[in-house]
Design a protein around this motif. Sequence first.
Motif, PDB file in Angstrom:
ATOM      1  N   LYS A 144      -5.471  13.604  -2.948  1.00  0.00           N
ATOM      2  CA  LYS A 144      -5.549  12.643  -1.849  1.00  0.00           C
ATOM      3  C   LYS A 144      -5.409  13.373  -0.511  1.00  0.00           C
ATOM      4  O   LYS A 144      -4.355  13.970  -0.231  1.00  0.00           O
ATOM      5  CB  LYS A 144      -4.443  11.590  -1.961  1.00  0.00           C
ATOM      6  CG  LYS A 144      -4.549  10.680  -3.164  1.00  0.00           C
ATOM      7  CD  LYS A 144      -3.334   9.762  -3.228  1.00  0.00           C
ATOM      8  CE  LYS A 144      -3.342   8.951  -4.511  1.00  0.00           C
ATOM      9  NZ  LYS A 144      -2.070   8.228  -4.693  1.00  0.00           N
ATOM     10  N   VAL A 145      -6.464  13.339   0.285  1.00  0.00           N
ATOM     11  CA  VAL A 145      -6.427  13.856   1.650  1.00  0.00           C
ATOM     12  C   VAL A 145      -7.248  12.921   2.523  1.00  0.00           C
ATOM     13  O   VAL A 145      -8.039  12.119   2.028  1.00  0.00           O
ATOM     14  CB  VAL A 145      -7.000  15.300   1.757  1.00  0.00           C
ATOM     15  CG1 VAL A 145      -6.174  16.280   0.948  1.00  0.00           C
ATOM     16  CG2 VAL A 145      -8.474  15.341   1.347  1.00  0.00           C
ATOM     17  N   ALA A 196       0.813  -1.220   0.000  1.00  0.00           N
ATOM     18  CA  ALA A 196       0.000   0.000   0.000  1.00  0.00           C
ATOM     19  C   ALA A 196       0.845   1.268   0.000  1.00  0.00           C
ATOM     20  O   ALA A 196       1.856   1.366   0.697  1.00  0.00           O
ATOM     21  CB  ALA A 196      -0.924   0.002   1.215  1.00  0.00           C
ATOM     22  N   LYS A 197       0.415   2.236  -0.792  1.00  0.00           N
ATOM     23  CA  LYS A 197       1.049   3.556  -0.837  1.00  0.00           C
ATOM     24  C   LYS A 197       0.145   4.640  -0.245  1.00  0.00           C
ATOM     25  O   LYS A 197       0.630   5.723   0.102  1.00  0.00           O
ATOM     26  CB  LYS A 197       1.391   3.919  -2.283  1.00  0.00           C
ATOM     27  CG  LYS A 197       2.366   2.970  -2.949  1.00  0.00           C
ATOM     28  CD  LYS A 197       3.692   2.907  -2.206  1.00  0.00           C
ATOM     29  CE  LYS A 197       4.667   1.954  -2.893  1.00  0.00           C
ATOM     30  NZ  LYS A 197       5.936   1.816  -2.135  1.00  0.00           N
ATOM     31  N   ALA A 198      -1.157   4.368  -0.152  1.00  0.00           N
ATOM     32  CA  ALA A 198      -2.094   5.368   0.376  1.00  0.00           C
ATOM     33  C   ALA A 198      -3.315   4.691   0.971  1.00  0.00           C
ATOM     34  O   ALA A 198      -3.784   3.665   0.457  1.00  0.00           O
ATOM     35  CB  ALA A 198      -2.531   6.335  -0.717  1.00  0.00           C
ATOM     36  N   LEU A 199      -3.787   5.245   2.062  1.00  0.00           N
ATOM     37  CA  LEU A 199      -5.068   4.848   2.648  1.00  0.00           C
ATOM     38  C   LEU A 199      -6.023   6.023   2.502  1.00  0.00           C
ATOM     39  O   LEU A 199      -5.707   7.149   2.912  1.00  0.00           O
ATOM     40  CB  LEU A 199      -4.908   4.480   4.130  1.00  0.00           C
ATOM     41  CG  LEU A 199      -6.198   4.077   4.874  1.00  0.00           C
ATOM     42  CD1 LEU A 199      -5.908   3.026   5.954  1.00  0.00           C
ATOM     43  CD2 LEU A 199      -6.901   5.277   5.532  1.00  0.00           C
ATOM     44  N   ASP A 244     -13.062  10.064   0.999  1.00  0.00           N
ATOM     45  CA  ASP A 244     -11.784  10.529   0.463  1.00  0.00           C
ATOM     46  C   ASP A 244     -11.509   9.891  -0.895  1.00  0.00           C
ATOM     47  O   ASP A 244     -11.000  10.552  -1.820  1.00  0.00           O
ATOM     48  CB  ASP A 244     -10.627  10.135   1.399  1.00  0.00           C
ATOM     49  CG  ASP A 244     -10.713  10.755   2.778  1.00  0.00           C
ATOM     50  OD1 ASP A 244     -11.299  11.836   2.903  1.00  0.00           O
ATOM     51  OD2 ASP A 244     -10.169  10.153   3.723  1.00  0.00           O
ATOM     52  N   TYR A 245     -11.818   8.603  -1.009  1.00  0.00           N
ATOM     53  CA  TYR A 245     -11.557   7.876  -2.256  1.00  0.00           C
ATOM     54  C   TYR A 245     -12.390   8.436  -3.405  1.00  0.00           C
ATOM     55  O   TYR A 245     -11.890   8.674  -4.507  1.00  0.00           O
ATOM     56  CB  TYR A 245     -11.838   6.392  -2.053  1.00  0.00           C
ATOM     57  CG  TYR A 245     -11.687   5.560  -3.308  1.00  0.00           C
ATOM     58  CD1 TYR A 245     -10.476   5.499  -3.984  1.00  0.00           C
ATOM     59  CD2 TYR A 245     -12.766   4.849  -3.824  1.00  0.00           C
ATOM     60  CE1 TYR A 245     -10.335   4.743  -5.140  1.00  0.00           C
ATOM     61  CE2 TYR A 245     -12.636   4.086  -4.988  1.00  0.00           C
ATOM     62  CZ  TYR A 245     -11.416   4.042  -5.638  1.00  0.00           C
ATOM     63  OH  TYR A 245     -11.287   3.293  -6.783  1.00  0.00           O
ATOM     64  N   GLN A 254      -2.747  10.178   4.844  1.00  0.00           N
ATOM     65  CA  GLN A 254      -2.633  11.437   4.109  1.00  0.00           C
ATOM     66  C   GLN A 254      -2.735  12.639   5.042  1.00  0.00           C
ATOM     67  O   GLN A 254      -3.044  12.508   6.226  1.00  0.00           O
ATOM     68  CB  GLN A 254      -3.734  11.511   3.049  1.00  0.00           C
ATOM     69  CG  GLN A 254      -3.820  10.290   2.146  1.00  0.00           C
ATOM     70  CD  GLN A 254      -2.542  10.010   1.406  1.00  0.00           C
ATOM     71  OE1 GLN A 254      -2.085  10.844   0.630  1.00  0.00           O
ATOM     72  NE2 GLN A 254      -1.936   8.841   1.629  1.00  0.00           N
ATOM     73  N   ARG A 255      -2.493  13.799   4.479  1.00  0.00           N
ATOM     74  CA  ARG A 255      -2.687  15.043   5.233  1.00  0.00           C
ATOM     75  C   ARG A 255      -4.133  15.144   5.702  1.00  0.00           C
ATOM     76  O   ARG A 255      -5.055  14.870   4.933  1.00  0.00           O
ATOM     77  CB  ARG A 255      -2.353  16.236   4.334  1.00  0.00           C
ATOM     78  CG  ARG A 255      -2.630  17.606   4.966  1.00  0.00           C
ATOM     79  CD  ARG A 255      -2.244  18.734   4.026  1.00  0.00           C
ATOM     80  NE  ARG A 255      -3.064  18.773   2.824  1.00  0.00           N
ATOM     81  CZ  ARG A 255      -4.243  19.394   2.739  1.00  0.00           C
ATOM     82  NH1 ARG A 255      -4.771  19.988   3.814  1.00  0.00           N
ATOM     83  NH2 ARG A 255      -4.907  19.410   1.596  1.00  0.00           N
ATOM     84  N   ILE A 256      -4.310  15.532   6.961  1.00  0.00           N
ATOM     85  CA  ILE A 256      -5.669  15.719   7.482  1.00  0.00           C
ATOM     86  C   ILE A 256      -6.183  17.092   7.042  1.00  0.00           C
ATOM     87  O   ILE A 256      -5.577  18.122   7.346  1.00  0.00           O
ATOM     88  CB  ILE A 256      -5.699  15.567   9.013  1.00  0.00           C
ATOM     89  CG1 ILE A 256      -5.403  14.107   9.387  1.00  0.00           C
ATOM     90  CG2 ILE A 256      -7.061  16.000   9.570  1.00  0.00           C
ATOM     91  CD1 ILE A 256      -5.346  13.838  10.870  1.00  0.00           C
TER      92      ILE A 256
END
Length: 466
Positions: free
Chosen positions: A169-170, A151-154, A159-160, A205-207
């Motif tokens: 992506k945040v 995985a590279k991002a959740l 968000d998706y 990711q950034r919130i």
Amino acid sequence: MGDYYLAVDIGASSGRHILGSLQGGKLVLEEIYRFENGMVKRNGHLCWDYEKLFGHIKAGIRKCAQIGKIPKSMGIDTWGVDYVLLDDRDEIIGETYGYRDRRTDGIDEEVARIIGERELYQRTGIEKMTFNTLYQLMALKKEHPEELEQAKALLFVPDYFHFLLTGKKVNEYTEASTSQLMNAAGKCWDEDLLARLELPGGIFQRIAMPGESLGKIRKELAEEFGFDMEVVLPCTHDTASAILAIPADGEDYVFISSGTWSLLGIERDEPDCSEVSRQNHFTNEGGFDSRICYHRNIMGLWMIQSVRHELGDSCSFAQICEEAEKEKEFSSRVDVTDQSFMAPDNMTEAIKDYCKKTGQQVPETLGEIASCIYASLAKCYADTIRGIEVSTGRTYTRIHIVGGGGKAGYLNKLTAEATGKEVHAGPTEGTALGNITAQMIRSGEFTDKTEARNVIYRSFDIKVYR
């Protein structure tokens, strides 16, 4: 005619596209598209069909062009805790699990050996519920560690979808707060907690806060829809959106966001991560203006929805309320927070089994079953409000109910009787309304939340029960 703002409000059983606009000083809503949702069984697990859901999202947007009402901006809200993992090509990794899947059973005991429940609550302020993102990720780490490594991002569910629309992506604040991985006081990812759990911190990711713009939709989508628009983050967790739409002034009230779940609580400036709060099952989730939605998760109308479905959806919710009121003397009660009602094979039988095990009269008719559920919910509401009053040291005089559950007049009446408080029910489209409100504050239609709530109060019928 004012500008239009589009709310895409997706719940566990259905979704809808609702346009909002200011007309003559009042907020006017128009539902333009509706679709069904639900978890599907896949490879032995309960999952969501995100490809199908995004197809509905796009279909509803196209409907705006068809009716000639082009939104200035849009935002999406959904339920909490569920997520997708993306690889280096932004493709989904593994299954798209739903929160009612049982793969997390027993994972809480393994987590407790790493970090105790008391410390975990002190850090996150979130009630331990085994479907929280923390436990879902720990279950994945146990069963499919290779997926986390890849995985590279959740991204959480809204968000998706926002990423699919904009390429940005945040992790939106209110949704991220449901994960039990965010530091409640700092409003940031708890890096120490992630390290102790051996979860890859780089995937988060950034919130981003509600009201932030993610910019315009992708060029290819603008061409597909025939128009361009901005994507503005609402409170993407549906509870927080519903709370933003409460038509109340002052602080002298408790809220119930009533739908599949009943979320009962208050708004506050700072989280309460005390041991007393934990033992009383309260949770500190994010809200608009960085406030805390301090509430308890109660099973809610999921129980009624399930019973209705078991009857083949042959009667309306209004009819169920009528049948329940006919059996108002039926005295058996269940604990609506009991895990046996989370995802039973048959809700009706689960209620009967609970009554049998606790030595109570077993409900047989629809009216008796519904009466048991509604009265049990009202009792739980009353008990929870007493807990809030003890923990805050103050008394609240009224209850504001927002969301579809506000239509359940019999439940509202029972709630007023059980709590001894005035119940204000409405608006029923609370979540979509809160979504639109955040966009309108961003655009300058409202100067702040107070002005927005005053307009909401003038715009919708609020029924009062005493």
